[in-house]
Design an enzyme around this catalytic site. Structure first.
Site, PDB file in Angstrom:
ATOM      1  N   SER A 144       0.912  -1.094   0.038  1.00 49.41           N
ATOM      2  CA  SER A 144       0.043   0.062   0.033  1.00 49.41           C
ATOM      3  C   SER A 144       1.008   1.068   0.016  1.00 49.41           C
ATOM      4  O   SER A 144       1.740   1.312   1.072  1.00 49.41           O
ATOM      5  CB  SER A 144      -0.863  -0.247   1.226  1.00 49.41           C
ATOM      6  OG  SER A 144      -1.776   1.105   1.392  1.00 49.41           O
ATOM      7  N   LYS A 170      -0.829  -0.810  -4.555  1.00 48.72           N
ATOM      8  CA  LYS A 170      -2.151  -0.202  -4.251  1.00 48.72           C
ATOM      9  C   LYS A 170      -1.791   1.254  -3.939  1.00 48.72           C
ATOM     10  O   LYS A 170      -0.841   1.460  -3.223  1.00 48.72           O
ATOM     11  CB  LYS A 170      -2.730  -0.670  -3.077  1.00 48.72           C
ATOM     12  CG  LYS A 170      -3.750  -0.069  -2.248  1.00 48.72           C
ATOM     13  CD  LYS A 170      -4.718  -0.715  -1.543  1.00 48.72           C
ATOM     14  CE  LYS A 170      -4.675  -0.248   0.138  1.00 48.72           C
ATOM     15  NZ  LYS A 170      -5.531  -1.135   0.959  1.00 48.72           N
ATOM     16  N   LYS A 172      -3.183   4.902  -2.359  1.00 51.04           N
ATOM     17  CA  LYS A 172      -3.901   5.662  -1.712  1.00 51.04           C
ATOM     18  C   LYS A 172      -4.233   6.813  -2.668  1.00 51.04           C
ATOM     19  O   LYS A 172      -3.324   7.305  -2.966  1.00 51.04           O
ATOM     20  CB  LYS A 172      -3.516   6.045  -0.141  1.00 51.04           C
ATOM     21  CG  LYS A 172      -3.152   4.881   0.599  1.00 51.04           C
ATOM     22  CD  LYS A 172      -4.549   4.298   1.075  1.00 51.04           C
ATOM     23  CE  LYS A 172      -4.257   3.136   2.286  1.00 51.04           C
ATOM     24  NZ  LYS A 172      -5.426   2.722   2.919  1.00 51.04           N
ATOM     25  N   ASP A 198      -7.393   2.809  -3.368  1.00 47.77           N
ATOM     26  CA  ASP A 198      -8.097   3.141  -2.077  1.00 47.77           C
ATOM     27  C   ASP A 198      -8.343   4.264  -1.424  1.00 47.77           C
ATOM     28  O   ASP A 198      -7.401   5.131  -1.537  1.00 47.77           O
ATOM     29  CB  ASP A 198      -7.156   2.373  -0.980  1.00 47.77           C
ATOM     30  CG  ASP A 198      -8.013   2.173   0.110  1.00 47.77           C
ATOM     31  OD1 ASP A 198      -9.225   2.501   0.301  1.00 47.77           O
ATOM     32  OD2 ASP A 198      -7.419   1.516   1.302  1.00 47.77           O
ATOM     33  N   GLU A 223     -11.218   0.827  -4.009  1.00 49.41           N
ATOM     34  CA  GLU A 223     -11.589   0.357  -2.567  1.00 49.41           C
ATOM     35  C   GLU A 223     -12.300   1.603  -1.861  1.00 49.41           C
ATOM     36  O   GLU A 223     -11.670   2.420  -1.958  1.00 49.41           O
ATOM     37  CB  GLU A 223     -10.274  -0.101  -1.895  1.00 49.41           C
ATOM     38  CG  GLU A 223     -10.585  -0.799  -0.524  1.00 49.41           C
ATOM     39  CD  GLU A 223      -9.209  -1.042   0.156  1.00 49.41           C
ATOM     40  OE1 GLU A 223      -8.110  -1.012  -0.750  1.00 49.41           O
ATOM     41  OE2 GLU A 223      -8.860  -1.238   1.461  1.00 49.41           O
ATOM     42  N   ASP A 248     -14.321  -1.987   2.127  1.00 46.71           N
ATOM     43  CA  ASP A 248     -13.378  -2.280   3.208  1.00 46.71           C
ATOM     44  C   ASP A 248     -14.170  -1.809   4.481  1.00 46.71           C
ATOM     45  O   ASP A 248     -14.725  -2.478   5.195  1.00 46.71           O
ATOM     46  CB  ASP A 248     -12.004  -1.663   3.177  1.00 46.71           C
ATOM     47  CG  ASP A 248     -11.015  -1.490   4.287  1.00 46.71           C
ATOM     48  OD1 ASP A 248     -11.326  -1.880   5.364  1.00 46.71           O
ATOM     49  OD2 ASP A 248      -9.889  -0.916   4.138  1.00 46.71           O
ATOM     50  N   LYS A 272     -10.513  -7.614   6.807  1.00 49.20           N
ATOM     51  CA  LYS A 272      -9.586  -7.249   7.932  1.00 49.20           C
ATOM     52  C   LYS A 272     -10.075  -7.858   8.995  1.00 49.20           C
ATOM     53  O   LYS A 272     -10.964  -7.651   9.551  1.00 49.20           O
ATOM     54  CB  LYS A 272      -9.563  -5.767   8.018  1.00 49.20           C
ATOM     55  CG  LYS A 272      -8.574  -4.972   6.819  1.00 49.20           C
ATOM     56  CD  LYS A 272      -8.579  -3.520   7.306  1.00 49.20           C
ATOM     57  CE  LYS A 272      -7.865  -2.821   5.892  1.00 49.20           C
ATOM     58  NZ  LYS A 272      -7.886  -1.420   6.217  1.00 49.20           N
ATOM     59  N   GLY A 300      -4.515  -4.824   5.530  1.00 44.03           N
ATOM     60  CA  GLY A 300      -3.666  -4.314   6.517  1.00 44.03           C
ATOM     61  C   GLY A 300      -3.820  -3.290   7.108  1.00 44.03           C
ATOM     62  O   GLY A 300      -4.588  -2.266   6.624  1.00 44.03           O
TER      63      GLY A 300
HETATM   64 MG   LIG Z   1      -8.717   0.351   2.637  1.00 43.19          MG
END
Ligand SMILES: [Mg+2]
Length: 378
Positions: A144, A170, A172, A198, A223, A248, A272, A300
């Site tokens: 991430s 991934k 952000k 995400d 996400e 998520d 998660k 995570g």
């Molecule tokens: Mg997330």
């Protein structure tokens, strides 16, 4: 308290503070260190470890680490011995039911169940991965990548992770940091890189046309673009964009997962265990998703080696068909509290020892500990 297999003497709450190797910025803030709560269940037969994934501030969710410690000491730990009219829990599989009268606080509940489960499995000599139903001994590792100050910085960061061998990237994102960074990563590193984004709830349905501009980049998924309670909004967005929608923050239980799937709010779920109340509920969501043809992957929460070990075990279940955020220890920590998890050909090895298969290294653990508290169980 005596369970079928264990005599639980008490539980230690231990706060630790670990510096991050670099600041981690998401749409809800920047973290430079990890202040977290570990649980150690002491029994006559074996010790068990749990890691609470709650952060210092209630920004990812309503939970935060001081509240987790408080609810554990005042309500959750006492509920273990009060279960079954004072007879106590008979096994780790009873923990969820024993804690059910307390609303919410899933991260705290997950940590407690994890510690009891670890102790029980260690006493029985059984690895968590096998107990959960793992079918592989290594899992592909994704990374991430936080929001950066500039696109060149982002390209440096992504290039470094790809050089390390990470199997999936991934990014952000947030308003003002979405289409351009994705375009830059695609242009520099090509279409073969497994890439996803995400948003951590940073958009609203009014942004649907803007988010559709991500469609040409062939992302694995977007996400949690919208608020956690906006399940219908995600269903509507999923009809307006081609990028698959993954949830998520919205998925806090198997029940909410079933509703989201039925409503068409997601075609992929990030599982998660902390967010959903534990590894056993995480497995139920996995089973439900598999039954509906919905892909899952393991998220995570900046875990230490303790939580990372358990996440690797979960990610080894057959429905985890997308690479998760189970990265190497070095992604976040220069020194982990366990033997570090390392990347091997883009993969992380699933621990094979009893229980979690890892334990904190005492000297390192003591160095990073900021407080401990012992709660006896009668
Ligand atoms: Mg997330």
């Amino acid at each position: 308290m005596t369970t079928q297999g264990l005599t639980i003497r008490g539980i230690e709450l231990r706060r630790i503070r670990l510096p991050l190797v670099s600041p981690f910025r998401t749409s809800f803030g920047t973290q430079v260190e990890r202040d977290l709560l570990l649980l150690r269940v002491e029994t006559d037969e074996a010790e068990g470890w749990g890691e609470c994934v709650a952060a210092e501030d209630p920004l990812y969710s309503s939970e935060y680490v001081d509240a987790s410690a408080d609810v554990l000491r005042r309500f959750l730990i006492p509920a273990l011995s009060a279960h079954r009219g004072g007879a106590g829990i008979a096994s780790a599989v009873d923990v969820g039911q024993a804690l059910a009268p307390v609303k919410g606080h899933r991260m705290a509940k997950a940590a407690l169940e994890m510690a009891v489960l670890d102790a029980e499995l260690r006493a029985l000599g059984r690895p968590l991965s096998r107990e959960l139903g793992a079918v592989v001994d290594r899992v592909p590792s994704g990374v991430s990548v936080g929001i950066q100050d500039s696109v060149p910085q982002l390209l440096d960061a992504v290039g470094g992770y790809l050089d390390e061998g990470y199997a999936r990237i991934k990014l952000k994102i947030e308003p003002g940091w979405d289409v351009e960074p994705v375009r830059a990563v695609r242009e520099r590193f090509g279409d073969d890189v497994l890439l996803q984004v995400d948003a951590n709830t940073a958009y609203t349905l009014r942004d649907a046309r803007h988010l559709a501009r991500l469609d040409p980049f062939d992302l694995l998924l977007i996400e949690q673009p919208l608020e956690e309670e906006d399940v219908l909004g995600h269903a509507e967005l999923a009809r307006r964009i081609r990028t698959p929608v993954c949830l998520d923050e919205s998925i806090v239980s198997a029940q909410t997962a079933a509703a989201a799937i039925t409503l068409g709010a997601c075609s992929i779920i990030n599982i998660k265990p902390g967010r959903v109340g534990g590894y056993l509920e995480a497995r139920r969501i996995h089973d439900l998703a598999v039954a509906h043809g919905v892909a899952v992957w393991c998220g995570g929460m900046l875990e230490t080696g303790i939580g990372r070990a358990a996440n690797a075990a979960l990610a080894a279940l057959p429905g985890f068909t997308l690479p998760g955020d189970v990265s190497a220890s070095g992604r976040f920590y220069a020194t982990d509290i366990t033997e570090p998890f390392v990347l091997d050909d883009g993969q992380i090895a699933v621990p094979t020892g009893p229980g979690l298969g890892v334990t904190p290294l005492p000297a390192i653990l003591d160095e990073v500990t900021t407080a401990t508290e012992w709660i006896p169980l009668g």
